[in-house]
Design an enzyme around this catalytic site. Structure first.
Site, mmCIF file in Angstrom:
data_model
loop_
_atom_site.group_PDB
_atom_site.id
_atom_site.type_symbol
_atom_site.label_atom_id
_atom_site.label_comp_id
_atom_site.label_asym_id
_atom_site.label_seq_id
_atom_site.Cartn_x
_atom_site.Cartn_y
_atom_site.Cartn_z
ATOM 1 N N TYR A 467 29.342 -26.461 76.552
ATOM 2 C CA TYR A 467 29.887 -27.525 77.850
ATOM 3 C C TYR A 467 31.433 -27.328 77.647
ATOM 4 C CZ TYR A 467 24.808 -29.287 77.984
ATOM 5 O OH TYR A 467 23.608 -29.372 77.896
ATOM 6 N N ARG A 468 31.947 -26.310 78.042
ATOM 7 C CA ARG A 468 33.432 -26.374 77.821
ATOM 8 C C ARG A 468 34.132 -27.298 78.793
ATOM 9 N NH1 ARG A 468 35.992 -23.170 73.803
ATOM 10 N NH2 ARG A 468 34.939 -21.164 74.012
#
Length: 523
Positions: A467-468
């Site tokens: 989940y950058r």
């Protein structure tokens, strides 16, 4: 009068000037042709390489670039574009591209599915090329030995489909979003709805191929166990170009059970009570059961105009409906699960159902998993947290109040492990390109993230790599590069960060493979 420098210091100073000027100097205007010539020399290919090197002057450049952009904010006219896109058809094309990009002192960004929320696989502030892996999508399945080899450009949905083609009682634990790419998803850990039974995707990887900074194609034996460990959760983009993973298949029953149960503050059992009990049950119940909890701001159906929070439990059980109903009558009575809430189906149909609960009644077939959903970018922001102790009622009350007031951002609670009860995703999406809208939506996620501080993992406050989120830290690659990298590195990797730094130093000491959140090298 200035003193002349000693000969060895003069040489060092000269090299520093040359190095600095090379890193700052933009590539020559004929870079695409120069790169193509280099690739022809190094790729050892019978394929006309002009077909896979796409320059900005090529009519297909914009289409190819946009096909796998998933965040519309990074699809604007002001976003810096790559100098060219390389779409390899075989491993030697990848090897040659790495050698030629490094020779030209141009950054290389590797994209498999494009589900990189902040676009680190296809954007850069420095001159760069995109190595777009979508053509490297071959999947071979060996049911007898219960393994599959999937190239990095394949999607997880394609992996599921090819397994299902060969066996109705095998699967693989990976994403519920089926258009994510194998390379990015698995190298970042790989999380899905069979995690509680079979672990992360990387727990079921038994071999891999990677092209290193020298252009060598390595497998598990030739890369060594340290690098093999690092690319299973540490992100492939810091160490080389992932070409393929060899996956250990897992058994699935002929029929599984899915259900979706919705609740709200309007009902006799409030969403608050349900969440309190979910925290006690979901992380510890029968490991065949995965229950995802969605919290969504909504409008009351009882009190006109009133704002509230709706809870939805979405689940997969690797077994029959009667068994899971009996189990949850005992362990999770507030859910009120009945057999009529449940549907038994094949595992491959459950994959389709998890993406769209109406898929089966709409006649969707498994062949849908072969598609890539191209050019489908939307505006979005995602953030993450881990919860290690149940959130107390007072914490949930404040959370629900803030969610209702903000009105757009939802939360997803996913059972996890490794000392965590569950992982949190903060999720908001919107449809227009107005900067004011983006600012408002992003600020909502940040407000909720700030509110949750007392209730989530601390020292460090952990985040999920896939989940950058550039909010957790970025690297400017200046004199404090390592310190900047340590900020986000410890959030993503905790104690594993130190070992990842050692692997990085061993395999890419000059830090060629880098992005704003890559593993840093010590000065």
């Amino acid at each position: 009068m200035a003193k002349p420098c000693l000969p060895h210091l003069c040489v060092a100073f000269f090299l520093l000037i040359v190095s600095t000027s090379l890193s700052a100097r933009p590539p020559a205007p004929d870079f695409p042709n120069t790169f193509l010539q280099c690739l022809t020399q190094h790729a050892n290919s019978t394929t006309p390489l002009s077909n896979i090197v796409i320059a900005p002057t090529n009519p297909s450049f914009t289409t190819v670039l946009q096909n796998h952009i998933r965040n519309a904010a990074l699809n604007s006219s002001t976003t810096q574009k790559p100098l060219l896109i390389v779409t390899p058809l075989a491993e030697p094309h990848v090897q040659g591209a790495v050698v030629c990009a490094k020779t030209a002192n141009v950054q290389i960004k590797v994209r498999s599915g494009g589900h990189d929320y902040d676009g680190l696989s296809y954007t850069s502030d420095d001159p760069f090329i995109v190595l777009d892996m979508f053509n490297l999508s071959t999947i071979t399945v060996d049911v007898k030995n219960e393994v599959a080899v999937a190239q990095a450009g394949a999607t997880i949905g394609q992996v599921y489909y090819r397994i299902w083609e060969k066996s109705k009682v095998h699967g693989f634990p990976a994403s519920v979003c089926t258009t994510v790419g194998v390379g990015g998803h698995i190298s970042g850990g790989g999380y899905g709805n069979m995690l509680r039974k079979f672990g992360l995707s990387v727990d079921n990887v038994i071999d891999a191929q990677i092209v290193d900074v020298k252009g060598n194609l390595l497998n598990r034996k030739s890369m060594g166990e340290d690098l093999f460990w690092a690319i299973r959760g540490g992100g492939g983009g810091s160490f080389g170009v992932i070409v393929s993973f060899t996956l250990k298949l897992v058994p699935v029953p002929p029929l599984v059970t899915v259900f979706r149960v919705e609740n709200s503050l309007d009902t006799n059992v409030s969403a608050m009570d349900l969440v309190m009990q979910w925290q006690q049950v979901a992380p510890t119940t029968d490991d065949r059961l995965f229950m995802r909890l969605l919290l969504q701001p909504a409008t009351s159906t009882v009190t006109k105009g009133a704002k509230m929070v709706r809870s939805v439990v979405v689940a997969l059980f690797l077994g029959g409906a009667n068994e899971v109903v009996t189990l949850l009558e005992k362990e999770f009575p507030l859910l009120g699960l009945k057999k009529e809430n449940c549907t038994e189906m094949s595992w491959i149909d459950s994959v389709l159902w998890f993406e769209d609960v109406k898929s089966l009644e709409n006649g969707v077939k498994p062949e849908k998993l072969l598609g890539r959903n191209l050019n489908s970018a939307g505006y979005l922001k995602r953030k993450s947290d881990y919860v290690q102790k149940p959130i107390p009622r007072v914490g949930l009350e404040g959370l629900f109040k803030m969610m209702a007031e903000l009105g757009k951002t939802g939360l997803v609670f996913n059972p996890y492990g490794g000392g965590n009860l569950f992982k949190v995703q903060y999720s908001v999406s919107w449809s227009d390109a107005l900067p004011a809208t983006a600012e408002s939506m992003i600020n909502q996620t940040r407000a909720l993230y700030t509110y949750m501080t007392p209730y989530v993992a601390q020292n460090p406050r952990s985040a999920f790599l896939n989940y950058r989120d550039l909010d957790v830290g970025v690297n400017s690659f200046g004199k404090n590069s390592f310190q900047e990298g340590e900020v986000y590195g410890r959030k993503y990797f905790n104690a594993n960060f130190d070992r990842l730094v050692k692997v990085k130093a061993a395999v890419d000491p000059e830090n060629f493979f880098r992005n704003k959140q890559s593993i840093p090298v010590r000065a």
